[in-house]
Design a protein around this motif. Structure first.
Motif, PDB file in Angstrom:
ATOM      1  N   ARG A   1       4.045  -6.346   2.285  1.00  0.00           N
ATOM      2  CA  ARG A   1       3.515  -6.792   3.569  1.00  0.00           C
ATOM      3  C   ARG A   1       2.320  -5.951   3.978  1.00  0.00           C
ATOM      4  O   ARG A   1       2.269  -4.746   3.725  1.00  0.00           O
ATOM      5  CB  ARG A   1       4.586  -6.708   4.653  1.00  0.00           C
ATOM      6  CG  ARG A   1       5.679  -7.757   4.541  1.00  0.00           C
ATOM      7  CD  ARG A   1       6.523  -7.757   5.797  1.00  0.00           C
ATOM      8  NE  ARG A   1       5.718  -8.077   6.972  1.00  0.00           N
ATOM      9  CZ  ARG A   1       6.150  -7.921   8.232  1.00  0.00           C
ATOM     10  NH1 ARG A   1       7.360  -7.433   8.460  1.00  0.00           N
ATOM     11  NH2 ARG A   1       5.375  -8.247   9.250  1.00  0.00           N
ATOM     12  N   ASP A   2       1.365  -6.597   4.619  1.00  0.00           N
ATOM     13  CA  ASP A   2       0.197  -5.891   5.128  1.00  0.00           C
ATOM     14  C   ASP A   2       0.467  -5.468   6.564  1.00  0.00           C
ATOM     15  O   ASP A   2       1.111  -6.189   7.327  1.00  0.00           O
ATOM     16  CB  ASP A   2      -1.030  -6.806   5.067  1.00  0.00           C
ATOM     17  CG  ASP A   2      -2.331  -6.026   5.062  1.00  0.00           C
ATOM     18  OD1 ASP A   2      -2.272  -4.793   4.975  1.00  0.00           O
ATOM     19  OD2 ASP A   2      -3.398  -6.653   5.148  1.00  0.00           O
ATOM     20  N   ALA A   3      -0.005  -4.308   6.943  1.00  0.00           N
ATOM     21  CA  ALA A   3       0.174  -3.804   8.303  1.00  0.00           C
ATOM     22  C   ALA A   3      -1.077  -3.053   8.718  1.00  0.00           C
ATOM     23  O   ALA A   3      -1.873  -2.624   7.889  1.00  0.00           O
ATOM     24  CB  ALA A   3       1.400  -2.883   8.385  1.00  0.00           C
ATOM     25  N   GLY A   4      -1.250  -2.908  10.014  1.00  0.00           N
ATOM     26  CA  GLY A   4      -2.403  -2.189  10.533  1.00  0.00           C
ATOM     27  C   GLY A   4      -2.120  -1.663  11.917  1.00  0.00           C
ATOM     28  O   GLY A   4      -1.037  -1.857  12.476  1.00  0.00           O
ATOM     29  N   SER A   5      -3.104  -0.976  12.490  1.00  0.00           N
ATOM     30  CA  SER A   5      -2.931  -0.420  13.825  1.00  0.00           C
ATOM     31  C   SER A   5      -4.281  -0.114  14.447  1.00  0.00           C
ATOM     32  O   SER A   5      -5.225   0.286  13.765  1.00  0.00           O
ATOM     33  CB  SER A   5      -2.106   0.868  13.769  1.00  0.00           C
ATOM     34  OG  SER A   5      -1.975   1.446  15.066  1.00  0.00           O
ATOM     35  N   THR A   6      -4.360  -0.278  15.751  1.00  0.00           N
ATOM     36  CA  THR A   6      -5.490   0.227  16.513  1.00  0.00           C
ATOM     37  C   THR A   6      -5.250   1.709  16.797  1.00  0.00           C
ATOM     38  O   THR A   6      -4.160   2.240  16.544  1.00  0.00           O
ATOM     39  CB  THR A   6      -5.647  -0.518  17.846  1.00  0.00           C
ATOM     40  OG1 THR A   6      -4.540  -0.186  18.700  1.00  0.00           O
ATOM     41  CG2 THR A   6      -5.695  -2.024  17.624  1.00  0.00           C
ATOM     42  N   ALA A   7      -6.246   2.377  17.334  1.00  0.00           N
ATOM     43  CA  ALA A   7      -6.102   3.767  17.762  1.00  0.00           C
ATOM     44  C   ALA A   7      -7.013   4.016  18.946  1.00  0.00           C
ATOM     45  O   ALA A   7      -8.219   3.797  18.856  1.00  0.00           O
ATOM     46  CB  ALA A   7      -6.438   4.735  16.630  1.00  0.00           C
ATOM     47  N   SER A   8      -6.432   4.437  20.040  1.00  0.00           N
ATOM     48  CA  SER A   8      -7.213   4.867  21.201  1.00  0.00           C
ATOM     49  C   SER A   8      -6.892   6.330  21.431  1.00  0.00           C
ATOM     50  O   SER A   8      -5.741   6.682  21.730  1.00  0.00           O
ATOM     51  CB  SER A   8      -6.852   4.043  22.436  1.00  0.00           C
ATOM     52  OG  SER A   8      -7.264   2.710  22.274  1.00  0.00           O
TER      53      SER A   8
END
Length: 252
Positions: A117-124
């Motif tokens: 599975r592909d996954a990702g994330s934003t970052a602030s």
């Protein structure tokens, strides 16, 4: 009190720290995180106060995962460590941020090679170094400052329909299409993120960085403020995981 074993619990906390150099100025911070109406929790956050080369450094980050929580959890565990150990962190913080973000993304993608599975994330993120506050964001989680009751945006959302982002994606050989909203490759509604290996090199982890002078105001309970923001977002109909960090500065 809600048990920590309750998957619907609202987790919160905070602390108080003094600025470096023997100053009397101090800041308080609070954080809250809530699964909300989503079936699973994909948000992670980090608050870290440490000393780097004799300088006090505060790091605050909110990581909004998509396609699973793996990327956001990886950022919580690795992003600040990679940044604070960068050889130019103190003398050239902006360059260090860009390079640490890029390297963290590359390291994560290397670990993801066996995942189906592909996954990702934003970052602030916000980095407080002395009296300088640097905000760096990847994705569409937002950083906002408050001065005399007025909201001041410290980050700009990375969305595929931004003209400069669309141009960057198309120059890299990618495309965006409308699928309920504008999406990179018809899949992702943000144009920059960590992870998302199937959308590289169109979706990148290159941060945009803004400087801000430390905001001085009367201390209130930062944790209570973060909890209130969570509750307000939920009451107004947010169906996503909800996480926020509040930092308040005082020079008394």
């Amino acid at each position: 009190m809600i048990s920590n074993r309750d998957p619907n619990a609202l987790f919160s906390g905070g602390g108080i720290s003094f600025l470096s150099g023997g100053q009397n100025a101090k800041f308080s911070y609070g954080y809250s995180s809530f699964k909300g109406k989503r079936a699973s929790m994909e948000d992670f956050y980090e608050t870290r106060i440490s000393e780097v080369e004799g300088e006090m450094v505060a790091f605050f980050g909110v990581f909004d995962g998509h396609g699973g929580a793996r990327t956001a959890e990886y950022l919580k565990n690795n992003l600040f460590r990679n940044l604070s150990t960068h050889p130019d962190f103190i003398k050239d913080t902006k360059t260090a941020i860009v390079e640490a973000f890029r390297q963290t993304d590359a390291d994560y993608l290397n670990e993801e090679k066996g995942q189906q599975r592909d996954a990702g994330s934003t970052a602030s993120t916000a980095v407080l170094l002395g009296n300088q506050l640097l905000v760096a964001n990847v994705g569409d989680s937002r950083v906002v400052a408050s001065r005399a009751g007025s909201a001041i945006p410290l980050s700009i959302d990375h969305k595929p329909d931004r003209s400069d982002e669309r141009q960057r994606i198309e120059d890299a050989g990618g495309f965006i299409i409308w699928a309920g909203t504008w999406r990179v490759g018809g899949v992702l509604a943000v144009s920059r993120a960590f992870g998302d290996k199937l959308l590289k090199p169109y979706v990148v982890a290159e941060p945009e960085i803004q400087d801000a002078v430390a905001l001085v105001q009367d201390i209130t309970d930062a944790e209570a403020a973060s909890r209130k923001l969570i509750q307000e977002a939920y009451a107004r109909g947010s169906s996503d995981n909800i996480t926020c960090i509040v930092v308040r500065f005082d020079n008394s």
